[in-house]
Design a protein around this motif. Structure first.
Motif, mmCIF file in Angstrom:
data_model
loop_
_atom_site.group_PDB
_atom_site.id
_atom_site.type_symbol
_atom_site.label_atom_id
_atom_site.label_comp_id
_atom_site.label_asym_id
_atom_site.label_seq_id
_atom_site.Cartn_x
_atom_site.Cartn_y
_atom_site.Cartn_z
ATOM 1 N N ILE A 1 0.831 -1.207 0.000
ATOM 2 C CA ILE A 1 0.000 0.000 0.000
ATOM 3 C C ILE A 1 0.870 1.263 0.000
ATOM 4 O O ILE A 1 0.613 2.219 -0.734
ATOM 5 N N GLU A 2 1.902 1.254 0.822
ATOM 6 C CA GLU A 2 2.786 2.426 0.890
ATOM 7 C C GLU A 2 3.425 2.707 -0.472
ATOM 8 O O GLU A 2 3.562 3.862 -0.885
ATOM 9 N N TYR A 3 3.801 1.637 -1.158
ATOM 10 C CA TYR A 3 4.387 1.809 -2.501
ATOM 11 C C TYR A 3 3.327 2.333 -3.482
ATOM 12 O O TYR A 3 3.592 3.252 -4.264
ATOM 13 N N LEU A 4 2.128 1.762 -3.426
ATOM 14 C CA LEU A 4 1.064 2.204 -4.335
ATOM 15 C C LEU A 4 0.685 3.662 -4.110
ATOM 16 O O LEU A 4 0.212 4.338 -5.021
ATOM 17 N N LYS A 5 0.894 4.143 -2.900
ATOM 18 C CA LYS A 5 0.502 5.525 -2.579
ATOM 19 C C LYS A 5 1.543 6.561 -2.989
ATOM 20 O O LYS A 5 1.264 7.761 -2.948
ATOM 21 N N THR A 6 2.746 6.119 -3.356
ATOM 22 C CA THR A 6 3.744 7.108 -3.796
ATOM 23 C C THR A 6 3.229 7.812 -5.061
ATOM 24 O O THR A 6 2.493 7.215 -5.867
ATOM 25 N N ASP A 7 3.605 9.051 -5.229
ATOM 26 C CA ASP A 7 3.008 9.910 -6.260
ATOM 27 C C ASP A 7 3.031 9.291 -7.651
ATOM 28 O O ASP A 7 2.012 9.215 -8.338
ATOM 29 N N GLU A 8 4.205 8.863 -8.075
ATOM 30 C CA GLU A 8 4.316 8.361 -9.456
ATOM 31 C C GLU A 8 3.518 7.074 -9.650
ATOM 32 O O GLU A 8 2.810 6.918 -10.647
ATOM 33 N N VAL A 9 3.637 6.165 -8.684
ATOM 34 C CA VAL A 9 2.940 4.879 -8.808
ATOM 35 C C VAL A 9 1.427 5.105 -8.822
ATOM 36 O O VAL A 9 0.697 4.535 -9.650
ATOM 37 N N ALA A 10 0.944 5.945 -7.919
ATOM 38 C CA ALA A 10 -0.501 6.218 -7.861
ATOM 39 C C ALA A 10 -0.971 6.856 -9.169
ATOM 40 O O ALA A 10 -2.024 6.485 -9.719
ATOM 41 N N LYS A 11 -0.190 7.794 -9.668
ATOM 42 C CA LYS A 11 -0.560 8.507 -10.898
ATOM 43 C C LYS A 11 -0.707 7.548 -12.085
ATOM 44 O O LYS A 11 -1.684 7.633 -12.849
ATOM 45 N N ILE A 12 0.221 6.624 -12.227
ATOM 46 C CA ILE A 12 0.187 5.699 -13.373
ATOM 47 C C ILE A 12 -0.893 4.631 -13.197
ATOM 48 O O ILE A 12 -1.677 4.363 -14.118
ATOM 49 N N ILE A 13 -0.957 4.033 -12.018
ATOM 50 C CA ILE A 13 -1.931 2.942 -11.832
ATOM 51 C C ILE A 13 -3.357 3.486 -11.832
ATOM 52 O O ILE A 13 -4.265 2.871 -12.412
ATOM 53 N N LEU A 14 -3.565 4.647 -11.244
ATOM 54 C CA LEU A 14 -4.915 5.239 -11.303
ATOM 55 C C LEU A 14 -5.297 5.570 -12.748
ATOM 56 O O LEU A 14 -6.443 5.373 -13.156
#
Length: 566
Positions: A161-174
């Motif tokens: 979850i912490e990794y998914l919440k990082t800005d770049e990861v969240a931006k791409i996966i969302l």
């Protein structure tokens, strides 16, 4: 000094209008100034700077809570509030369900294609998925025995979850979530939805295909160019990309002009559009509101302000498509300027309701017209309609009837409400529904609807109230005579006569009921016998009084509604 070009988008057909609303929604969501005319929006080319970021930001802000990314990261609250003493079988079952969900998503095709784009390689989510395992417990073990394993798996999920919440990861996966859940329902095969671009950055692909093409085009519009855009009539110099585009990439809308020429005059395809219109169509998904594969767009195009306002919807995570549709009908009525009743005819136009069902691959769009007459009835009765929102009536073990939706759907489809009124009376007699005032409202709304189609069929609300009064008087007389037990039988017979429109049976029942009391039948029913609709309106009003609904004088509202529907 460079001249700043302006782009004006004028209302046209529903599809283009959805695109314009999408552009406006994206600009609004990013606080970008633009001008709204009566039937157009206009903005400077600078509004397109970083438009790819604005584009995805709009969708992410609106739909984040509907994404799989959100379903994974929201579990952080459960993890952070973990207490050993709260762990039981149910808790364990919920954890395992979440682990199943996370594993399924992490190894899905859309997530895998996102990993390729993400620069931050701090974690390998495919490896993390393999290490995340359901917590197993044999029959001899207690929940307490697997606590160490529970903590270990929760810790793994927390790290994911912490990794998914990082800005770049969240931006791409969302963005990936949005592309598959929303955008792909409307268009495909180009830009980031071209299969060859699946593993490329979607932000860059959108900018290259839609934004850069538009900016290059407005820099050198050639007024003497030979061709014209099929939609907006702007000049185009060539019938090929990147100067012009076809419409085949819009799902179920365009024709492949290179393969299917028989659709066109002299076998020569001419439905080419300019880069600006290509850009507008890319924003169609932002003009619709989409919930679980179903979309809604209301083409109320009397003005750009109305069009944008009626398509603005605030979504909650648990909002259903049915609730969205119900709210939309009310929103349409709310947007009608009703300061002066006499201006309604000028202000109300027929309105298109366009619904998307992405599961229907052959015919995803359905179209309906909300006519001027129907809108007048809804507008004239909107207070009563508003009071029905969220009123649900239980009609089966797990089956409920949404009163507002039932009434509005019948109005929308041009049908009367008599079957609904009859159903509610049956529920009343079976002691499953006691809100008689809603039946009273529906009788009056239905009367207004019938009067809107044919004025001579309308019954004045005072007459309806009189009928209710006669029914109530009869009830009181039976109660005083200690014969209240006969009322249900009388009511059932009257109800069945009304359902079958059998005036003879209705009058026979009524005569017998009054003869029992040595009273005269009110002459008010004689007039109603001449017309089936009037007969049912008066009959149901009488039945309402017979159930105990008191006559309520509301002369001002009656007069106002009569004027609106007159």
């Amino acid at each position: 000094m460079k001249t700043i070009n302006k782009i004006r988008l004028e209302l046209a057909d529903w599809l283009y209008n959805a695109g314009i609303v999408g552009v406006a929604n994206i600009l609004d969501a990013n606080d970008v100034a633009y001008k709204r005319g009566i039937n157009y929006i206009e903005f400077e080319e600078t509004a397109l700077e970083n438009f790819e970021e604005k584009y995805f930001k709009y969708f992410i802000d609106k739909y984040k809570k509907f994404t799989s990314w959100y379903n994974i990261v929201k579990y952080e609250d459960v993890i952070l509030n973990f207490k050993e003493e709260n762990v039981d079988e149910e808790y364990l079952e919920n954890i395992n369900k979440q682990i199943d969900y996370v594993k399924e998503k992490l190894k899905s095709a859309s997530y895998k294609s996102a990993y390729v784009i993400i620069q931050n390689k701090e974690k390998d989510l495919l490896k993390e998925e393999k290490q995340l395992n359901k917590i197993k417990k044999n029959k001899k073990q207690k929940v307490e025995d697997v606590l160490p394993n529970i903590k270990e798996q929760l810790n793994r999920m927390q790290q994911i979850i912490e990794y998914l919440k990082t800005d770049e990861v969240a931006k791409i996966i969302l963005a990936k979530n949005i592309i598959y859940d929303i955008i792909a329902k409307f268009w495909s095969d180009v830009s980031f939805l071209n299969k060859n671009n699946n593993k490329k950055n979607m932000y860059e692909e959108y900018r290259i295909y839609f934004v850069d093409g538009t900016l290059q085009y407005i820099e050198k519009i050639i007024e003497k160019a030979k061709y014209k855009c099929f939609v907006c009539d702007r000049k185009i110099s060539k019938l090929s990309k990147p100067v012009s585009y076809d419409l085949t990439w819009i799902n179920k809308m365009g024709v492949d002009m290179s393969r299917k020429t028989s659709h066109f005059w002299d076998l020569s395809g001419d439905t080419f559009i300019c880069p600006i219109c290509n850009f507008v169509y890319s924003c169609i998904p932002a003009g619709f509101t989409v919930i679980k594969g179903q979309g809604l767009f209301i083409n109320q195009n009397s003005s750009i302000n109305n069009l944008i306002a009626v398509n603005k919807h605030a979504l909650e995570r648990n909002t259903t498509f049915e609730e969205l549709e119900d709210a939309s009908y009310f929103s349409i009525v709310e947007n009608i300027n009703q300061n002066k009743v006499e201006q309604l005819d000028k202000e109300i136009e027929n309105i298109q309701i366009i619904k998307l069902d992405s599961t229907n691959v052959v015919r995803p769009y359905t179209f309906n017209i909300l006519s001027k007459d129907k809108l007048k009835v809804m507008n004239g009765n909107k207070k009563m309609l508003q009071s029905m929102i969220k009123v649900k009536v239980k009609v089966g073990t797990k089956e409920y009837l949404n009163l507002y939706k039932e009434v509005v759907t019948r109005l929308y489809e041009g049908k009367n409400q008599f079957d609904l009124i009859n159903q509610l009376f049956h529920l009343r007699l079976d002691k499953k529904f006691n809100k008689l005032h809603f039946i009273d409202m529906i009788i009056k709304i239905n009367n207004n609807f019938i009067g809107g189609r044919e004025k001579k069929k309308m019954v004045h609300h005072k007459v309806i109230n009189d009928c209710k009064g006669f029914g109530l008087d009869l009830r009181i007389s039976y109660v005083n005579k200690k014969a209240e037990n006969k009322l249900n039988g009388i009511s059932y017979r009257l109800l069945n006569a009304l359902k079958t429109k059998n005036t003879s049976k209705f009058m026979d029942t009524l005569l017998n009921a009054y003869m029992y009391l040595n009273k005269q039948v009110p002459t008010i029913f004689i007039e109603g016998l001449k017309d089936t609709d009037k007969f049912q309106t008066l009959g149901y009003a009488f039945l309402l009084g017979l159930q105990g609904e008191e006559m309520k004088e509301n002369k001002k509202d009656d007069i106002k509604e009569d004027m609106i529907n007159g």
